[in-house]
Design a protein around this motif. Structure first.
Motif, PDB file in Angstrom:
ATOM      1  N   MET A 176       2.762   4.332   6.906  1.00 35.92           N
ATOM      2  CA  MET A 176       1.837   4.148   5.791  1.00 35.92           C
ATOM      3  C   MET A 176       0.792   5.257   5.763  1.00 35.92           C
ATOM      4  O   MET A 176       0.509   5.839   4.705  1.00 35.92           O
ATOM      5  CB  MET A 176       1.150   2.789   5.888  1.00 35.92           C
ATOM      6  CG  MET A 176       0.131   2.525   4.790  1.00 35.92           C
ATOM      7  SD  MET A 176      -0.752   0.957   4.988  1.00 35.92           S
ATOM      8  CE  MET A 176      -1.773   1.338   6.417  1.00 35.92           C
ATOM      9  N   VAL A 177       0.224   5.580   6.922  1.00 41.94           N
ATOM     10  CA  VAL A 177      -0.791   6.633   6.989  1.00 41.94           C
ATOM     11  C   VAL A 177      -0.214   7.969   6.534  1.00 41.94           C
ATOM     12  O   VAL A 177      -0.833   8.705   5.757  1.00 41.94           O
ATOM     13  CB  VAL A 177      -1.352   6.745   8.422  1.00 41.94           C
ATOM     14  CG1 VAL A 177      -2.233   7.984   8.560  1.00 41.94           C
ATOM     15  CG2 VAL A 177      -2.147   5.496   8.780  1.00 41.94           C
ATOM     16  N   LEU A 178       0.985   8.302   7.003  1.00 40.56           N
ATOM     17  CA  LEU A 178       1.608   9.573   6.626  1.00 40.56           C
ATOM     18  C   LEU A 178       1.865   9.642   5.123  1.00 40.56           C
ATOM     19  O   LEU A 178       1.630  10.682   4.487  1.00 40.56           O
ATOM     20  CB  LEU A 178       2.917   9.756   7.397  1.00 40.56           C
ATOM     21  CG  LEU A 178       2.793   9.952   8.912  1.00 40.56           C
ATOM     22  CD1 LEU A 178       4.173  10.007   9.567  1.00 40.56           C
ATOM     23  CD2 LEU A 178       2.006  11.219   9.228  1.00 40.56           C
ATOM     24  N   ARG A 180       0.636  11.267  -0.360  1.00 38.88           N
ATOM     25  CA  ARG A 180       0.401  10.748  -1.727  1.00 38.88           C
ATOM     26  C   ARG A 180      -0.618   9.606  -1.629  1.00 38.88           C
ATOM     27  O   ARG A 180      -0.226   8.459  -1.356  1.00 38.88           O
ATOM     28  CB  ARG A 180       1.693  10.246  -2.355  1.00 38.88           C
ATOM     29  CG  ARG A 180       2.683  11.335  -2.705  1.00 38.88           C
ATOM     30  CD  ARG A 180       3.987  10.733  -3.262  1.00 38.88           C
ATOM     31  NE  ARG A 180       3.753  10.052  -4.514  1.00 38.88           N
ATOM     32  CZ  ARG A 180       3.813  10.626  -5.715  1.00 38.88           C
ATOM     33  NH1 ARG A 180       4.089  11.912  -5.798  1.00 38.88           N
ATOM     34  NH2 ARG A 180       3.611   9.941  -6.807  1.00 38.88           N
ATOM     35  N   PRO A 181      -1.905   9.875  -1.824  1.00 33.18           N
ATOM     36  CA  PRO A 181      -2.939   8.841  -1.662  1.00 33.18           C
ATOM     37  C   PRO A 181      -2.726   7.600  -2.528  1.00 33.18           C
ATOM     38  O   PRO A 181      -3.190   6.514  -2.178  1.00 33.18           O
ATOM     39  CB  PRO A 181      -4.232   9.578  -2.050  1.00 33.18           C
ATOM     40  CG  PRO A 181      -3.933  11.013  -1.787  1.00 33.18           C
ATOM     41  CD  PRO A 181      -2.478  11.194  -2.116  1.00 33.18           C
ATOM     42  N   GLY A 182      -2.024   7.748  -3.636  1.00 36.13           N
ATOM     43  CA  GLY A 182      -1.774   6.604  -4.507  1.00 36.13           C
ATOM     44  C   GLY A 182      -0.542   5.806  -4.168  1.00 36.13           C
ATOM     45  O   GLY A 182      -0.210   4.845  -4.844  1.00 36.13           O
ATOM     46  N   GLY A 183       0.169   6.190  -3.102  1.00 36.48           N
ATOM     47  CA  GLY A 183       1.423   5.529  -2.736  1.00 36.48           C
ATOM     48  C   GLY A 183       2.614   6.251  -3.326  1.00 36.48           C
ATOM     49  O   GLY A 183       2.483   7.265  -4.027  1.00 36.48           O
ATOM     50  N   LEU A 184       3.787   5.745  -3.034  1.00 40.36           N
ATOM     51  CA  LEU A 184       5.024   6.426  -3.441  1.00 40.36           C
ATOM     52  C   LEU A 184       5.234   6.455  -4.949  1.00 40.36           C
ATOM     53  O   LEU A 184       5.740   7.427  -5.504  1.00 40.36           O
ATOM     54  CB  LEU A 184       6.230   5.747  -2.768  1.00 40.36           C
ATOM     55  CG  LEU A 184       6.313   5.864  -1.243  1.00 40.36           C
ATOM     56  CD1 LEU A 184       7.454   5.000  -0.706  1.00 40.36           C
ATOM     57  CD2 LEU A 184       6.534   7.321  -0.835  1.00 40.36           C
ATOM     58  N   VAL A 235       0.833  -1.208   0.000  1.00 45.56           N
ATOM     59  CA  VAL A 235       0.000   0.000   0.000  1.00 45.56           C
ATOM     60  C   VAL A 235       0.865   1.254   0.000  1.00 45.56           C
ATOM     61  O   VAL A 235       0.595   2.219  -0.724  1.00 45.56           O
ATOM     62  CB  VAL A 235      -0.951  -0.008   1.208  1.00 45.56           C
ATOM     63  CG1 VAL A 235      -1.719   1.311   1.294  1.00 45.56           C
ATOM     64  CG2 VAL A 235      -1.922  -1.175   1.110  1.00 45.56           C
ATOM     65  N   THR A 236       1.917   1.253   0.799  1.00 41.32           N
ATOM     66  CA  THR A 236       2.791   2.427   0.879  1.00 41.32           C
ATOM     67  C   THR A 236       3.517   2.658  -0.433  1.00 41.32           C
ATOM     68  O   THR A 236       3.638   3.796  -0.906  1.00 41.32           O
ATOM     69  CB  THR A 236       3.821   2.255   2.014  1.00 41.32           C
ATOM     70  OG1 THR A 236       3.135   2.033   3.249  1.00 41.32           O
ATOM     71  CG2 THR A 236       4.702   3.487   2.139  1.00 41.32           C
ATOM     72  N   ALA A 255       7.339  -0.956  -4.251  1.00 41.04           N
ATOM     73  CA  ALA A 255       7.454  -2.021  -3.254  1.00 41.04           C
ATOM     74  C   ALA A 255       8.871  -2.097  -2.697  1.00 41.04           C
ATOM     75  O   ALA A 255       9.066  -2.286  -1.491  1.00 41.04           O
ATOM     76  CB  ALA A 255       7.064  -3.365  -3.874  1.00 41.04           C
ATOM     77  N   PHE A 256       9.872  -1.915  -3.568  1.00 39.80           N
ATOM     78  CA  PHE A 256      11.264  -1.968  -3.100  1.00 39.80           C
ATOM     79  C   PHE A 256      11.569  -0.793  -2.175  1.00 39.80           C
ATOM     80  O   PHE A 256      12.138  -0.971  -1.088  1.00 39.80           O
ATOM     81  CB  PHE A 256      12.217  -1.955  -4.295  1.00 39.80           C
ATOM     82  CG  PHE A 256      13.669  -2.043  -3.904  1.00 39.80           C
ATOM     83  CD1 PHE A 256      14.241  -3.260  -3.590  1.00 39.80           C
ATOM     84  CD2 PHE A 256      14.456  -0.900  -3.833  1.00 39.80           C
ATOM     85  CE1 PHE A 256      15.575  -3.356  -3.218  1.00 39.80           C
ATOM     86  CE2 PHE A 256      15.794  -0.976  -3.469  1.00 39.80           C
ATOM     87  CZ  PHE A 256      16.353  -2.207  -3.155  1.00 39.80           C
TER      88      PHE A 256
END
Length: 282
Positions: free
Chosen positions: A266-268, A273-277, A226-227, A236-237
């Motif tokens: 993860m929350v921060l 960035r709501p879509g992840g990194l 998710v992050t 993911a990496f």
């Protein structure tokens, strides 16, 4: 501080090898696989059994092959029928699979904690900044880097890898271009399951084997996915390395809250960035 950083890389490396399998399966099948942690566990136990008979290196190969085969079966019997179902149904079925596999391991291997010794080639220590550090832990970091490089080359340089990236973003359009997305998805599930087995086997000398060993690392793996961004291999990496570091530092400095720190991170990230990194497919 160097030793703590290296320990964080070790955990981050294990997380990456496990979580990238989740990314592959979700990207192609759109299935949130709660049974993935149990595949990690089964890989560790298969590696333990084969290691006792034929040695550690053979144990790794056999565990990866066995879990790849299990992945093919799961895709055929579970993931393919579930890909168009309600996500709640998928979660319940895969969670049920997790419980079934845990009970199967208890039946075959029992409830006692088991241990695996690292191979003699990697059993020593190296001295860094006046402190010893196990060679095997360095090898785990190296294995994770090799997996990351291998997957990156496969996804970016091969035709099948390009199909995987395209299908993870838009499977319908990819299929309309003549790509056999069903076969591609089955292949990806097999690879993702094999990576879960690899992660479990190389983690066996670092942790005590138990039927519940997949639970905690599964949570952190979902946090990584998710992050980093759903369907993102690069994300993911990056997320695995970050979470490996914050988890390890949490265990050292605030052990009572260590399990919460990856969730807070993860929350921060999602607030920022709501879509992840990294975007999906990258």
């Amino acid at each position: 501080m160097l030793i703590q950083t290296l320990n964080g890389l070790v955990y981050g490396g294990l997380l990456y090898v496990l979580a990238v399998g989740l990314v592959l399966i979700f990207g192609l099948r759109r299935v949130v696989n709660f049974a993935h942690g149990s595949l990690y566990m089964v890989g560790a136990y298969v590696g333990y059994t084969v290691t006792a008979v034929a040695g550690f290196w053979v144990g790794i190969v056999v565990a990866v092959l066995v879990l790849t085969g299990i992945g093919v079966i799961l895709d055929r019997l579970v993931f393919r029928p579930l890909q168009d179902e309600d996500p709640i149904v998928t979660m319940l079925v895969t969670f049920g699979l997790l419980l079934v596999l845990e009970d199967a391991v208890r039946t075959i291997w029992g409830k006692d904690f088991l241990t695996v010794q690292p191979p003699p080639l990697l059993a020593g220590v190296v001295h860094l900044t006046g402190t010893s550090f196990p060679v095997y832990r360095l090898a785990v970091i190296g294995a994770a880097i090799l997996v990351a490089i291998g997957l990156s080359l496969w996804l970016r340089m091969s035709r099948v890898g390009l199909y995987v990236r395209a299908s993870s973003v838009d499977p319908l359009t990819t299929g309309m271009q003549g790509v056999d997305t069903e076969f591609l998805s089955a292949t990806v599930v097999a690879i993702g399951s094999g990576l879960a087995g690899l992660s479990g086997t190389i983690s066996a000398p670092l942790v005590a084997l138990s039927p519940s060993m997949g639970g905690s690392i599964l949570i952190d793996s979902f946090v990584v996915v998710v992050t980093g961004g759903l369907g993102s291999f690069t994300g993911a990496f990056i997320a695995a390395m970050l979470i490996g570091q914050v988890h390890n530092l949490g265990v050292v400095f605030v052990p009572g809250a260590a399990s919460m720190i990856p969730l807070v991170l993860m929350v921060l990230v999602l607030i920022w960035r709501p879509g992840g990194l990294v975007k999906a497919g990258a």
